[in-house]
Design a protein around this motif. Structure first.
Motif, PDB file in Angstrom:
ATOM      1  N   GLY A  55       0.829  -1.139  -0.151  1.00  0.00           N
ATOM      2  CA  GLY A  55       0.086   0.185  -0.059  1.00  0.00           C
ATOM      3  C   GLY A  55       0.983   1.192  -0.004  1.00  0.00           C
ATOM      4  N   ASN A  56       1.744   1.414   0.626  1.00  0.00           N
ATOM      5  CA  ASN A  56       2.776   2.478   0.951  1.00  0.00           C
ATOM      6  C   ASN A  56       3.415   2.883  -0.631  1.00  0.00           C
ATOM      7  OD1 ASN A  56       3.517   4.710   2.515  1.00  0.00           O
ATOM      8  ND2 ASN A  56       5.397   3.683   3.002  1.00  0.00           N
ATOM      9  N   ASP A  57       3.910   1.676  -1.020  1.00  0.00           N
ATOM     10  CA  ASP A  57       4.624   1.889  -2.410  1.00  0.00           C
ATOM     11  C   ASP A  57       3.597   2.463  -3.291  1.00  0.00           C
ATOM     12  OD1 ASP A  57       6.899   0.945  -1.495  1.00  0.00           O
ATOM     13  OD2 ASP A  57       6.436  -1.192  -2.182  1.00  0.00           O
ATOM     14  N   MET A  58       2.223   2.048  -3.416  1.00  0.00           N
ATOM     15  CA  MET A  58       1.311   2.556  -4.434  1.00  0.00           C
ATOM     16  C   MET A  58       1.060   3.861  -4.102  1.00  0.00           C
ATOM     17  SD  MET A  58      -1.170  -0.692  -5.177  1.00  0.00           S
ATOM     18  CE  MET A  58      -1.828   0.183  -6.506  1.00  0.00           C
ATOM     19  N   ILE A  59       0.909   4.187  -2.954  1.00  0.00           N
ATOM     20  CA  ILE A  59       0.712   5.568  -2.526  1.00  0.00           C
ATOM     21  C   ILE A  59       1.801   6.650  -2.781  1.00  0.00           C
ATOM     22  CG2 ILE A  59       0.267   7.272  -0.460  1.00  0.00           C
ATOM     23  CD1 ILE A  59      -2.182   6.120  -1.177  1.00  0.00           C
ATOM     24  N   GLY A  60       3.111   6.186  -2.650  1.00  0.00           N
ATOM     25  CA  GLY A  60       4.012   6.984  -2.823  1.00  0.00           C
ATOM     26  C   GLY A  60       3.934   7.206  -4.393  1.00  0.00           C
ATOM     27  N   LEU A  61       3.560   6.377  -5.343  1.00  0.00           N
ATOM     28  CA  LEU A  61       3.565   6.619  -6.501  1.00  0.00           C
ATOM     29  C   LEU A  61       2.529   7.801  -6.868  1.00  0.00           C
ATOM     30  CD1 LEU A  61       4.216   6.315  -9.759  1.00  0.00           C
ATOM     31  CD2 LEU A  61       2.703   4.329  -9.546  1.00  0.00           C
ATOM     32  N   LEU A  62       1.460   7.597  -6.216  1.00  0.00           N
ATOM     33  CA  LEU A  62       0.397   8.542  -6.381  1.00  0.00           C
ATOM     34  C   LEU A  62       0.822   9.994  -5.859  1.00  0.00           C
ATOM     35  CD1 LEU A  62      -3.000   6.732  -5.222  1.00  0.00           C
ATOM     36  CD2 LEU A  62      -1.790   6.968  -7.716  1.00  0.00           C
ATOM     37  N   LYS A  63       1.394  10.032  -4.640  1.00  0.00           N
ATOM     38  CA  LYS A  63       2.237  11.292  -4.232  1.00  0.00           C
ATOM     39  C   LYS A  63       3.216  11.917  -5.166  1.00  0.00           C
ATOM     40  CE  LYS A  63       2.072  12.681  -0.391  1.00  0.00           C
ATOM     41  NZ  LYS A  63       1.358  13.932   0.195  1.00  0.00           N
ATOM     42  N   ASP A  64       3.799  10.920  -5.897  1.00  0.00           N
ATOM     43  CA  ASP A  64       4.835  11.519  -6.861  1.00  0.00           C
ATOM     44  C   ASP A  64       4.134  12.338  -8.173  1.00  0.00           C
ATOM     45  OD1 ASP A  64       6.893  10.553  -5.590  1.00  0.00           O
ATOM     46  OD2 ASP A  64       7.118   9.037  -6.426  1.00  0.00           O
ATOM     47  N   VAL A  65       2.940  11.716  -8.364  1.00  0.00           N
ATOM     48  CA  VAL A  65       2.168  12.314  -9.404  1.00  0.00           C
ATOM     49  C   VAL A  65       1.540  13.587  -8.974  1.00  0.00           C
ATOM     50  CG1 VAL A  65       0.202  12.037 -10.915  1.00  0.00           C
ATOM     51  CG2 VAL A  65       1.669   9.979 -10.533  1.00  0.00           C
ATOM     52  N   HIS A  66       1.064  13.452  -7.772  1.00  0.00           N
ATOM     53  CA  HIS A  66       0.263  14.553  -6.975  1.00  0.00           C
ATOM     54  C   HIS A  66       1.277  15.876  -7.148  1.00  0.00           C
ATOM     55  CE1 HIS A  66      -1.988  16.871  -4.297  1.00  0.00           C
ATOM     56  NE2 HIS A  66      -3.186  16.678  -5.078  1.00  0.00           N
ATOM     57  N   GLU A  67       2.496  15.764  -6.545  1.00  0.00           N
ATOM     58  CA  GLU A  67       3.492  16.517  -6.536  1.00  0.00           C
ATOM     59  C   GLU A  67       3.948  17.323  -7.826  1.00  0.00           C
ATOM     60  OE1 GLU A  67       6.889  15.339  -4.282  1.00  0.00           O
ATOM     61  OE2 GLU A  67       5.597  14.609  -2.631  1.00  0.00           O
ATOM     62  N   LYS A  68       3.876  16.577  -8.913  1.00  0.00           N
ATOM     63  CA  LYS A  68       4.229  17.101 -10.336  1.00  0.00           C
ATOM     64  C   LYS A  68       3.194  17.937 -10.683  1.00  0.00           C
ATOM     65  CE  LYS A  68       7.507  13.552 -11.316  1.00  0.00           C
ATOM     66  NZ  LYS A  68       8.007  12.384 -12.321  1.00  0.00           N
ATOM     67  N   THR A  69       2.039  17.854 -10.184  1.00  0.00           N
ATOM     68  CA  THR A  69       0.776  18.376 -10.850  1.00  0.00           C
ATOM     69  C   THR A  69       0.323  19.593  -9.793  1.00  0.00           C
ATOM     70  OG1 THR A  69      -0.705  16.905 -10.228  1.00  0.00           O
ATOM     71  CG2 THR A  69       0.180  16.449 -12.194  1.00  0.00           C
ATOM     72  N   THR A  70       0.915  19.963  -8.455  1.00  0.00           N
ATOM     73  CA  THR A  70       0.049  20.854  -7.537  1.00  0.00           C
ATOM     74  C   THR A  70       1.408  21.612  -7.171  1.00  0.00           C
ATOM     75  OG1 THR A  70       0.375  19.250  -5.849  1.00  0.00           O
ATOM     76  CG2 THR A  70      -1.712  19.464  -6.964  1.00  0.00           C
ATOM     77  N   ARG A  71       1.239  22.729  -6.612  1.00  0.00           N
ATOM     78  CA  ARG A  71       2.381  23.832  -6.374  1.00  0.00           C
ATOM     79  C   ARG A  71       3.154  23.475  -5.078  1.00  0.00           C
ATOM     80  NH1 ARG A  71      -0.167  29.548  -5.058  1.00  0.00           N
ATOM     81  NH2 ARG A  71      -0.951  29.222  -7.235  1.00  0.00           N
ATOM     82  N   GLY A  72       2.402  22.645  -4.115  1.00  0.00           N
ATOM     83  CA  GLY A  72       3.101  22.655  -3.048  1.00  0.00           C
ATOM     84  C   GLY A  72       3.449  23.768  -2.186  1.00  0.00           C
ATOM     85  N   CYS A  73       4.595  23.806  -1.262  1.00  0.00           N
ATOM     86  CA  CYS A  73       4.754  25.003  -0.456  1.00  0.00           C
ATOM     87  C   CYS A  73       6.126  25.285  -0.627  1.00  0.00           C
ATOM     88  CB  CYS A  73       4.739  24.510   1.073  1.00  0.00           C
ATOM     89  SG  CYS A  73       5.062  25.884   2.182  1.00  0.00           S
ATOM     90  N   THR A  74       6.420  26.555  -1.153  1.00  0.00           N
ATOM     91  CA  THR A  74       7.860  27.196  -1.144  1.00  0.00           C
ATOM     92  C   THR A  74       8.302  27.481   0.074  1.00  0.00           C
ATOM     93  OG1 THR A  74       7.132  27.750  -3.539  1.00  0.00           O
ATOM     94  CG2 THR A  74       9.258  28.781  -2.593  1.00  0.00           C
ATOM     95  N   LEU A  75       9.404  27.217   0.476  1.00  0.00           N
ATOM     96  CA  LEU A  75      10.128  27.537   1.694  1.00  0.00           C
ATOM     97  C   LEU A  75      11.411  28.285   1.348  1.00  0.00           C
ATOM     98  CD1 LEU A  75       9.821  24.319   3.633  1.00  0.00           C
ATOM     99  CD2 LEU A  75       8.280  26.073   3.788  1.00  0.00           C
ATOM    100  N   PHE A  76      11.295  29.555   2.156  1.00  0.00           N
ATOM    101  CA  PHE A  76      12.617  30.379   1.575  1.00  0.00           C
ATOM    102  C   PHE A  76      13.599  30.554   2.606  1.00  0.00           C
ATOM    103  CE2 PHE A  76       9.266  32.090  -1.008  1.00  0.00           C
ATOM    104  CZ  PHE A  76       9.609  32.019  -2.240  1.00  0.00           C
ATOM    105  N   HIS A  77      15.104  30.416   2.446  1.00  0.00           N
ATOM    106  CA  HIS A  77      15.853  30.578   3.379  1.00  0.00           C
ATOM    107  C   HIS A  77      16.197  31.924   3.876  1.00  0.00           C
ATOM    108  CE1 HIS A  77      20.209  30.773   4.706  1.00  0.00           C
ATOM    109  NE2 HIS A  77      20.138  29.530   4.892  1.00  0.00           N
TER     110      HIS A  77
END
Length: 283
Positions: A55-77
């Motif tokens: 299950g975690n491997d499959m979710i990991g793949l879905l997370k990878d796809v989701h990260e490539k199609t959404t903006r996420g959070c930008t953290l600045f130094h």
């Protein structure tokens, strides 16, 4: 003692023989994939009782796809020259996503947030799973700026002054949209067993652990357990319950003492120690 050998072999053969299809517009894809020597997957999809081993491997793949199609959070130094984009972590079906917002008004971010959630819902659907909307929660860490004669400062907005509703449509159903639970910036939501708030506050987790240990201590104090049983309770029940959240919280020494004092006072006599025994000696 574990799963019987014959039953285990039957389960393994069944999983290896399964063909996995993708849902497309209400129907299954013609192409599929299945187990082989290089693609040694197991189970039948996210959220399936037959699929815990992968299950975690499959979710990991879905997370990878989701990260490539959404903006996420930008953290600045702090130097302002470096930045990095991050998404939330997760484990199996306990997931979180963090998003950088364009404004300090929740109502202006409603469409974007719903779109990102919808993408995750669709990814779960095509993998054979689904999003439990009633278990989802969303929160906004947005600020208002206060100016005074002495100084200017920022304050996190509460849900009353930053109101909006985030809604999702149940998958493949002609139903009204469901409203997701809205979290306040200081409201802890239980995630992987620990109640964390958007503001970084651990107050809700502190209250919950304090009540949990106090209840446990009350039951120990009124019990007739032996010394051996007291040692077992300390090692198997109390210690894991108190150690796990410490890795995810910022409790002060005073808070830690407040949490554990009732259990220490109840458990030490059951273990054969005088309650006046110096703690350094006991440890």
């Amino acid at each position: 003692k574990g799963m019987p050998k014959e039953f285990g072999e039957c389960v393994v053969k069944t999983l290896h023989g399964m063909e996995r299809h993708i849902r497309l517009a209400g129907k299954l894809s013609k192409k599929s994939f299945k187990y082989n020597s290089t693609n040694n997957i197991g189970g039948i999809g996210q959220g399936s009782g037959e699929g815990p081993q992968d299950g975690n491997d499959m979710i990991g793949l879905l997370k990878d796809v989701h990260e490539k199609t959404t903006r996420g959070c930008t953290l600045f130094h702090p130097d302002g020259e470096r930045s990095i984009v991050r998404h939330g972590g997760g484990f199996i079906d306990d997931q979180i996503d963090v998003i950088s917002l364009d404004s300090q008004e929740a109502c202006k971010e409603k469409d974007m947030v719903e779109d990102i959630l919808l993408k995750w819902q669709n990814l779960l659907n095509v993998s054979g799973g689904d999003l439990s909307i009633n278990k989802c929660a969303v929160g906004f860490a947005q600020y208002k700026f206060v100016k005074t004669l002495r100084r200017d400062y920022a304050v996190l907005k509460g849900t009353d002054e930053n109101a909006t509703q985030i809604e999702l449509q149940p998958n493949n159903q002609v139903l009204t949209k469901e409203v997701l639970k809205r979290l306040g910036p200081h409201e802890g939501e239980k995630y992987l067993g620990v109640r964390n708030a958007l503001s970084g506050s651990n107050n809700d987790e502190f209250k919950a652990r304090k009540e949990q240990i106090a209840d446990m201590a009350g039951r120990v104090a009124t019990s007739t357990i032996s010394r051996q049983q007291a040692y077992m309770i300390h090692a198997i029940q109390y210690k894991p319950a108190i150690v796990y959240p410490l890795q995810h919280t910022t409790f002060t020494d005073k808070q830690c003492k407040t949490i554990q004092t009732p259990m220490v006072n109840a458990l030490l006599p059951k273990m054969g120690y005088n309650r006046h025994m110096p703690r350094a000696v006991v440890e």
